[in-house]
Design a protein around this motif. Sequence first.
Motif, PDB file in Angstrom:
ATOM      1  N   GLY A  81    -118.817  30.755  22.638  1.00  0.00           N
ATOM      2  CA  GLY A  81    -118.569  31.066  24.040  1.00  0.00           C
ATOM      3  C   GLY A  81    -117.495  32.105  24.280  1.00  0.00           C
ATOM      4  O   GLY A  81    -117.369  32.622  25.390  1.00  0.00           O
ATOM      5  N   PHE A  82    -116.714  32.436  23.255  1.00  0.00           N
ATOM      6  CA  PHE A  82    -115.653  33.423  23.445  1.00  0.00           C
ATOM      7  C   PHE A  82    -116.177  34.820  23.134  1.00  0.00           C
ATOM      8  O   PHE A  82    -116.860  35.027  22.138  1.00  0.00           O
ATOM      9  N   THR A  83    -115.862  35.747  24.006  1.00  0.00           N
ATOM     10  CA  THR A  83    -116.319  37.126  23.829  1.00  0.00           C
ATOM     11  C   THR A  83    -115.124  38.069  23.813  1.00  0.00           C
ATOM     12  O   THR A  83    -114.068  37.781  24.381  1.00  0.00           O
ATOM     13  N   TYR A  84    -115.313  39.201  23.150  1.00  0.00           N
ATOM     14  CA  TYR A  84    -114.316  40.263  23.087  1.00  0.00           C
ATOM     15  C   TYR A  84    -114.774  41.349  24.049  1.00  0.00           C
ATOM     16  O   TYR A  84    -115.906  41.836  23.954  1.00  0.00           O
ATOM     17  N   GLU A  85    -113.907  41.723  24.974  1.00  0.00           N
ATOM     18  CA  GLU A  85    -114.325  42.599  26.058  1.00  0.00           C
ATOM     19  C   GLU A  85    -113.276  43.655  26.376  1.00  0.00           C
ATOM     20  O   GLU A  85    -112.101  43.510  26.044  1.00  0.00           O
ATOM     21  N   TYR A 123    -124.820  51.082  34.131  1.00  0.00           N
ATOM     22  CA  TYR A 123    -125.513  50.045  34.889  1.00  0.00           C
ATOM     23  C   TYR A 123    -125.532  48.761  34.089  1.00  0.00           C
ATOM     24  O   TYR A 123    -125.570  48.781  32.867  1.00  0.00           O
ATOM     25  N   GLY A 124    -125.526  47.648  34.815  1.00  0.00           N
ATOM     26  CA  GLY A 124    -125.529  46.338  34.177  1.00  0.00           C
ATOM     27  C   GLY A 124    -126.866  46.052  33.526  1.00  0.00           C
ATOM     28  O   GLY A 124    -127.531  46.948  33.024  1.00  0.00           O
ATOM     29  N   SER A 125    -127.291  44.825  33.577  1.00  0.00           N
ATOM     30  CA  SER A 125    -128.557  44.418  32.958  1.00  0.00           C
ATOM     31  C   SER A 125    -129.704  45.171  33.615  1.00  0.00           C
ATOM     32  O   SER A 125    -130.098  44.867  34.736  1.00  0.00           O
ATOM     33  N   LEU A 126    -130.225  46.186  32.940  1.00  0.00           N
ATOM     34  CA  LEU A 126    -131.248  47.054  33.533  1.00  0.00           C
ATOM     35  C   LEU A 126    -132.541  46.317  33.839  1.00  0.00           C
ATOM     36  O   LEU A 126    -133.260  46.677  34.757  1.00  0.00           O
ATOM     37  N   GLY A 127    -132.829  45.290  33.081  1.00  0.00           N
ATOM     38  CA  GLY A 127    -134.074  44.570  33.317  1.00  0.00           C
ATOM     39  C   GLY A 127    -134.042  43.700  34.554  1.00  0.00           C
ATOM     40  O   GLY A 127    -135.065  43.467  35.183  1.00  0.00           O
ATOM     41  N   PHE A 128    -132.862  43.209  34.922  1.00  0.00           N
ATOM     42  CA  PHE A 128    -132.790  42.226  36.001  1.00  0.00           C
ATOM     43  C   PHE A 128    -131.852  42.607  37.136  1.00  0.00           C
ATOM     44  O   PHE A 128    -131.986  42.113  38.241  1.00  0.00           O
ATOM     45  N   GLY A 129    -130.848  43.445  36.874  1.00  0.00           N
ATOM     46  CA  GLY A 129    -129.889  43.779  37.917  1.00  0.00           C
ATOM     47  C   GLY A 129    -129.567  45.257  37.916  1.00  0.00           C
ATOM     48  O   GLY A 129    -129.758  45.943  36.922  1.00  0.00           O
ATOM     49  N   GLY A 130    -129.088  45.748  39.020  1.00  0.00           N
ATOM     50  CA  GLY A 130    -128.772  47.167  39.120  1.00  0.00           C
ATOM     51  C   GLY A 130    -127.318  47.433  39.451  1.00  0.00           C
ATOM     52  O   GLY A 130    -126.979  48.493  39.953  1.00  0.00           O
ATOM     53  N   ASN A 131    -126.443  46.460  39.154  1.00  0.00           N
ATOM     54  CA  ASN A 131    -125.032  46.655  39.467  1.00  0.00           C
ATOM     55  C   ASN A 131    -124.436  47.739  38.562  1.00  0.00           C
ATOM     56  O   ASN A 131    -124.892  47.974  37.457  1.00  0.00           O
ATOM     57  N   LYS A 167    -109.853  49.327  11.544  1.00  0.00           N
ATOM     58  CA  LYS A 167    -110.754  48.186  11.369  1.00  0.00           C
ATOM     59  C   LYS A 167    -111.825  48.107  12.457  1.00  0.00           C
ATOM     60  O   LYS A 167    -112.655  47.199  12.450  1.00  0.00           O
ATOM     61  N   MET A 168    -111.806  49.074  13.375  1.00  0.00           N
ATOM     62  CA  MET A 168    -112.713  49.008  14.514  1.00  0.00           C
ATOM     63  C   MET A 168    -114.184  49.068  14.121  1.00  0.00           C
ATOM     64  O   MET A 168    -115.014  48.355  14.683  1.00  0.00           O
ATOM     65  N   ARG A 169    -114.518  49.915  13.189  1.00  0.00           N
ATOM     66  CA  ARG A 169    -115.933  50.051  12.827  1.00  0.00           C
ATOM     67  C   ARG A 169    -116.474  48.724  12.286  1.00  0.00           C
ATOM     68  O   ARG A 169    -117.585  48.311  12.632  1.00  0.00           O
ATOM     69  N   ASP A 170    -115.704  48.039  11.457  1.00  0.00           N
ATOM     70  CA  ASP A 170    -116.129  46.721  10.964  1.00  0.00           C
ATOM     71  C   ASP A 170    -116.229  45.734  12.125  1.00  0.00           C
ATOM     72  O   ASP A 170    -117.170  44.933  12.188  1.00  0.00           O
ATOM     73  N   PHE A 171    -115.258  45.782  13.033  1.00  0.00           N
ATOM     74  CA  PHE A 171    -115.251  44.890  14.194  1.00  0.00           C
ATOM     75  C   PHE A 171    -116.490  45.096  15.059  1.00  0.00           C
ATOM     76  O   PHE A 171    -117.134  44.134  15.488  1.00  0.00           O
ATOM     77  N   VAL A 172    -116.847  46.348  15.297  1.00  0.00           N
ATOM     78  CA  VAL A 172    -117.993  46.678  16.140  1.00  0.00           C
ATOM     79  C   VAL A 172    -119.272  46.022  15.617  1.00  0.00           C
ATOM     80  O   VAL A 172    -120.089  45.526  16.384  1.00  0.00           O
ATOM     81  N   PRO A 178    -118.722  38.119  19.365  1.00  0.00           N
ATOM     82  CA  PRO A 178    -119.599  38.642  20.414  1.00  0.00           C
ATOM     83  C   PRO A 178    -118.891  39.655  21.316  1.00  0.00           C
ATOM     84  O   PRO A 178    -117.744  39.455  21.711  1.00  0.00           O
ATOM     85  N   LYS A 179    -119.602  40.728  21.601  1.00  0.00           N
ATOM     86  CA  LYS A 179    -119.068  41.776  22.471  1.00  0.00           C
ATOM     87  C   LYS A 179    -120.218  42.427  23.214  1.00  0.00           C
ATOM     88  O   LYS A 179    -121.352  42.401  22.741  1.00  0.00           O
ATOM     89  N   GLY A 180    -119.923  42.989  24.367  1.00  0.00           N
ATOM     90  CA  GLY A 180    -120.964  43.611  25.177  1.00  0.00           C
ATOM     91  C   GLY A 180    -121.161  45.079  24.840  1.00  0.00           C
ATOM     92  O   GLY A 180    -120.378  45.691  24.105  1.00  0.00           O
ATOM     93  N   PHE A 181    -122.223  45.648  25.425  1.00  0.00           N
ATOM     94  CA  PHE A 181    -122.538  47.054  25.183  1.00  0.00           C
ATOM     95  C   PHE A 181    -121.413  47.977  25.648  1.00  0.00           C
ATOM     96  O   PHE A 181    -121.186  49.036  25.061  1.00  0.00           O
ATOM     97  N   GLY A 182    -120.721  47.585  26.724  1.00  0.00           N
ATOM     98  CA  GLY A 182    -119.660  48.439  27.258  1.00  0.00           C
ATOM     99  C   GLY A 182    -118.574  48.723  26.245  1.00  0.00           C
ATOM    100  O   GLY A 182    -118.112  49.866  26.107  1.00  0.00           O
TER     101      GLY A 182
END
Length: 198
Positions: A81-85, A123-131, A167-172, A178-182
């Motif tokens: 449940g924890f994400t890196y953002e 844009y956010g979730s292109l399939g479902f939202g347009g925020n 270490k960023m490339r390994d982290f990515v 878990p991390k988002g596309f942003g």
Amino acid sequence: MDTIISDICVKPLGEGKYLKPFRLEFNQDGIKRDWECVKAMSSVSALLYHKQKDAFLFVKQFRPAVWYTQQQEGLISKESGFTYELCAGLLDKGISEFETIKEECIEECGYKPKNLTRITMTYGSLGFGGNTQIMFYAPIDESMRVGEGGGIKGQEKIELVFISRKKMRDFVFDESKPKGFGLLFAYFWWMDKFHKDF
């Protein structure tokens, strides 16, 4: 970061505070179609690079939807449940994108950036939202520290995480974090702009 989840109950959303599900019906090239959509608030985010530490600063926080998905798919770990953002926030205060991200940097991370560069709008979730999300970049150092960060006490449980540039490339590509596309997009933008030889 430890957290205990209990008394779980899954209910239909109906009319949400931040998300409003709806069905869109339309004709496309003469063919009747429909699509399930979600209206979400637009937001801002910032990639923060700490020059003295030669590291990127991210926020780590619990996201119930991620936790639920991980439970359903058997992807259970002590960090479920924890994400890196990126540092981010909703555009819900009636102030500009620049002012909003400045406030979020102080509130979430404890730094007041002096120079914010607008990267782009995504844009956010292109399939479902347009925020939309306006993405920024800011270099920071300890002279810009104005607080502890951590988000709104009692409402947010945010941990600050520095990831060394080396270490960023390994982290990515580390799927256990878990991390988002942003975050991924912002990192590769930074590499292209400042380290074209990567």
